[in-house]
Design an enzyme around this catalytic site. Structure first.
Site, PDB file in Angstrom:
ATOM      1  N   LYS A 236       0.831  -1.205   0.000  1.00  9.52           N
ATOM      2  CA  LYS A 236       0.000   0.000   0.000  1.00  9.52           C
ATOM      3  C   LYS A 236       0.873   1.265   0.000  1.00  9.52           C
ATOM      4  CE  LYS A 236      -3.784  -2.380   2.479  1.00  9.52           C
ATOM      5  NZ  LYS A 236      -4.588  -2.372   3.741  1.00  9.52           N
TER       6      LYS A 236
ATOM      7  N   TYR B   6     -12.432  -2.871  -2.890  1.00 11.38           N
ATOM      8  CA  TYR B   6     -12.898  -2.958  -1.502  1.00 11.38           C
ATOM      9  C   TYR B   6     -14.418  -2.946  -1.399  1.00 11.38           C
ATOM     10  CZ  TYR B   6      -8.270  -2.560   0.705  1.00 11.38           C
ATOM     11  OH  TYR B   6      -6.987  -2.799   1.164  1.00 11.38           O
TER      12      TYR B   6
ATOM     13  N   PHE C 247     -15.286   2.923   7.973  1.00 14.69           N
ATOM     14  CA  PHE C 247     -13.912   3.169   7.517  1.00 14.69           C
ATOM     15  C   PHE C 247     -13.770   3.142   5.998  1.00 14.69           C
ATOM     16  CE2 PHE C 247     -14.104  -1.440   8.373  1.00 14.69           C
ATOM     17  CZ  PHE C 247     -13.552  -1.981   7.227  1.00 14.69           C
TER      18      PHE C 247
ATOM     19  N   ARG D 126      -1.442 -14.421   4.008  1.00  8.85           N
ATOM     20  CA  ARG D 126      -2.175 -13.680   5.050  1.00  8.85           C
ATOM     21  C   ARG D 126      -1.560 -13.928   6.429  1.00  8.85           C
ATOM     22  NH1 ARG D 126      -6.814 -10.783   3.938  1.00  8.85           N
ATOM     23  NH2 ARG D 126      -7.574 -11.058   6.059  1.00  8.85           N
TER      24      ARG D 126
ATOM     25  N   THR E 295      -5.172  -7.670  10.955  1.00  6.30           N
ATOM     26  CA  THR E 295      -5.415  -6.386  10.278  1.00  6.30           C
ATOM     27  C   THR E 295      -4.798  -5.170  10.977  1.00  6.30           C
ATOM     28  OG1 THR E 295      -7.460  -7.301   9.401  1.00  6.30           O
ATOM     29  CG2 THR E 295      -7.250  -4.896   9.369  1.00  6.30           C
TER      30      THR E 295
ATOM     31  N   ARG F  48       2.939  -6.868   9.309  1.00  7.69           N
ATOM     32  CA  ARG F  48       2.255  -5.807  10.049  1.00  7.69           C
ATOM     33  C   ARG F  48       2.743  -5.733  11.487  1.00  7.69           C
ATOM     34  NH1 ARG F  48      -3.695  -7.433   7.652  1.00  7.69           N
ATOM     35  NH2 ARG F  48      -3.743  -6.012   5.857  1.00  7.69           N
TER      36      ARG F  48
ATOM     37  N   ASN G 193      -1.615  -0.180   7.301  1.00 12.34           N
ATOM     38  CA  ASN G 193      -1.052  -1.473   7.703  1.00 12.34           C
ATOM     39  C   ASN G 193      -0.257  -2.151   6.587  1.00 12.34           C
ATOM     40  OD1 ASN G 193      -3.170  -2.131   6.096  1.00 12.34           O
ATOM     41  ND2 ASN G 193      -4.309  -3.272   7.641  1.00 12.34           N
TER      42      ASN G 193
ATOM     43  N   HIS H 279      -1.894  -5.638   1.553  1.00 12.75           N
ATOM     44  CA  HIS H 279      -3.175  -6.294   1.310  1.00 12.75           C
ATOM     45  C   HIS H 279      -2.889  -7.670   0.743  1.00 12.75           C
ATOM     46  CE1 HIS H 279      -7.175  -7.222  -0.279  1.00 12.75           C
ATOM     47  NE2 HIS H 279      -6.528  -7.673  -1.343  1.00 12.75           N
TER      48      HIS H 279
ATOM     49  N   GLU I  68      -9.618  -9.752  -7.853  1.00 13.45           N
ATOM     50  CA  GLU I  68      -8.651  -8.677  -7.595  1.00 13.45           C
ATOM     51  C   GLU I  68      -7.537  -8.654  -8.641  1.00 13.45           C
ATOM     52  OE1 GLU I  68      -9.382  -8.758  -2.744  1.00 13.45           O
ATOM     53  OE2 GLU I  68      -7.438  -9.370  -3.538  1.00 13.45           O
TER      54      GLU I  68
HETATM   55  N1  UDP Z   1      -9.409  -0.868   7.925  1.00 11.98           N
HETATM   56  C1  UDP Z   1      -9.609   0.324   8.600  1.00 11.98           C
HETATM   57  N2  UDP Z   1     -10.365   0.310   9.764  1.00 11.98           N
HETATM   58  C2  UDP Z   1     -10.936  -0.839  10.241  1.00 11.98           C
HETATM   59  C3  UDP Z   1     -10.727  -2.032   9.537  1.00 11.98           C
HETATM   60  C4  UDP Z   1      -9.968  -2.023   8.378  1.00 11.98           C
HETATM   61  O1  UDP Z   1      -9.142   1.370   8.200  1.00 11.98           O
HETATM   62  O2  UDP Z   1     -11.600  -0.784  11.290  1.00 11.98           O
HETATM   63  C5  UDP Z   1      -8.627  -0.846   6.674  1.00 11.98           C
HETATM   64  C6  UDP Z   1      -7.253  -1.523   6.803  1.00 11.98           C
HETATM   65  O3  UDP Z   1      -6.326  -0.832   5.986  1.00 11.98           O
HETATM   66  C7  UDP Z   1      -7.540  -2.913   6.241  1.00 11.98           C
HETATM   67  C8  UDP Z   1      -8.546  -2.596   5.138  1.00 11.98           C
HETATM   68  O4  UDP Z   1      -9.344  -1.543   5.678  1.00 11.98           O
HETATM   69  O5  UDP Z   1      -6.381  -3.546   5.759  1.00 11.98           O
HETATM   70  C9  UDP Z   1      -9.440  -3.746   4.741  1.00 11.98           C
HETATM   71  O6  UDP Z   1     -10.021  -4.287   5.904  1.00 11.98           O
HETATM   72  P1  UDP Z   1     -10.133  -5.862   6.131  1.00 11.98           P
HETATM   73  O7  UDP Z   1     -11.033  -6.085   7.289  1.00 11.98           O
HETATM   74  O8  UDP Z   1     -10.496  -6.515   4.844  1.00 11.98           O
HETATM   75  O9  UDP Z   1      -8.643  -6.264   6.586  1.00 11.98           O
HETATM   76  P2  UDP Z   1      -7.489  -7.085   5.832  1.00 11.98           P
HETATM   77  O10 UDP Z   1      -8.158  -8.120   4.976  1.00 11.98           O
HETATM   78  O11 UDP Z   1      -6.695  -6.087   5.053  1.00 11.98           O
HETATM   79  O12 UDP Z   1      -6.675  -7.684   6.953  1.00 11.98           O
HETATM   80 MG    MG Z   2      -9.749  -7.997   3.618  1.00 11.41          MG
END
Ligand code: UDP
Ligand code: MG
Length: 156
Positions: free
Chosen positions: A9, A49, A57, A85, A91, A102, A112, A115, A126
């Site tokens: 990112k 997304y 968010f 992952r 996250t 992370r 973070n 992705h 994607e």
């Molecule tokens: N995110 C955020 N606030 C939240 C949860 C997620 O800003 O409360 C952002 C964060 O950058 C995250 C992305 O949104 O990586 C996508 O969220 P997801 O729950 O899909 O997490 P990931 O799959 O990236 O672990």
């Molecule tokens: Mg996700």
């Protein structure tokens, strides 16, 4: 063999962590089959997304991911989605386990760094957002037989 879409990112680019993060995935044994620096338009970000549309968010997330150049790559490997992952960590940077990307480099809930796709279906969706067919490469890895045990016919 599975494919996954990884994004480094905009914060990873700004924080000079691109090389380190790519190295982790390479050293693990993944095959890089596509890689580029690009920018993502708001429309692409919304598509990527889409599952988060309506959440509190969502708007700042779209702003963040489209705020600067980023690196997108496609990794290939056995159980690539789950393994990548795990390497990324959970996250929120502050909650992510040490030893993960992370966990080692991020503290923010939003910024973070990485992705990774979360299922084979989202991976294919994607990948098609970011890559044209001719930007992905099918090539033999010479050391594959040392990354996996392939001596019995299947990949272990
Ligand atoms: N995110 C955020 N606030 C939240 C949860 C997620 O800003 O409360 C952002 C964060 O950058 C995250 C992305 O949104 O990586 C996508 O969220 P997801 O729950 O899909 O997490 P990931 O799959 O990236 O672990
Ligand atoms: Mg996700």
């Amino acid at each position: 063999m599975e494919r996954t879409l990884i994004i480094l990112k905009p914060d990873a680019v700004q924080r000079h962590l691109v090389g380190k993060i790519i190295s982790r995935f390479e050293e693990k044994g993944f095959q890089v089959t596509g890689l580029k620096m690009t920018r993502i338009t708001e429309a692409m970000a919304r598509k990527h997304y889409a599952v988060h549309e309506g959440k509190d968010f969502f708007k700042p997330l779209i702003r963040y991911i489209s705020s600067g150049p980023l690196i997108v790559m496609v990794l290939k490997g056995k159980d690539a989605i789950e393994v990548a992952r795990k390497m990324m960590g959970s996250t929120f940077g502050s909650k992510a386990e040490s030893g993960t990307i992370r966990g080692d480099y991020a503290v923010s809930t939003r910024f973070n760094l990485v992705h990774g796709s979360d299922s084979p279906e989202t991976a294919e969706k994607e990948i098609s957002i970011f890559f044209k067919k001719e930007e992905l490469f099918d090539y033999n890895l010479n050391d594959l037989q040392w990354i996996y045990d392939m001596s019995m016919g299947d990949i272990v």
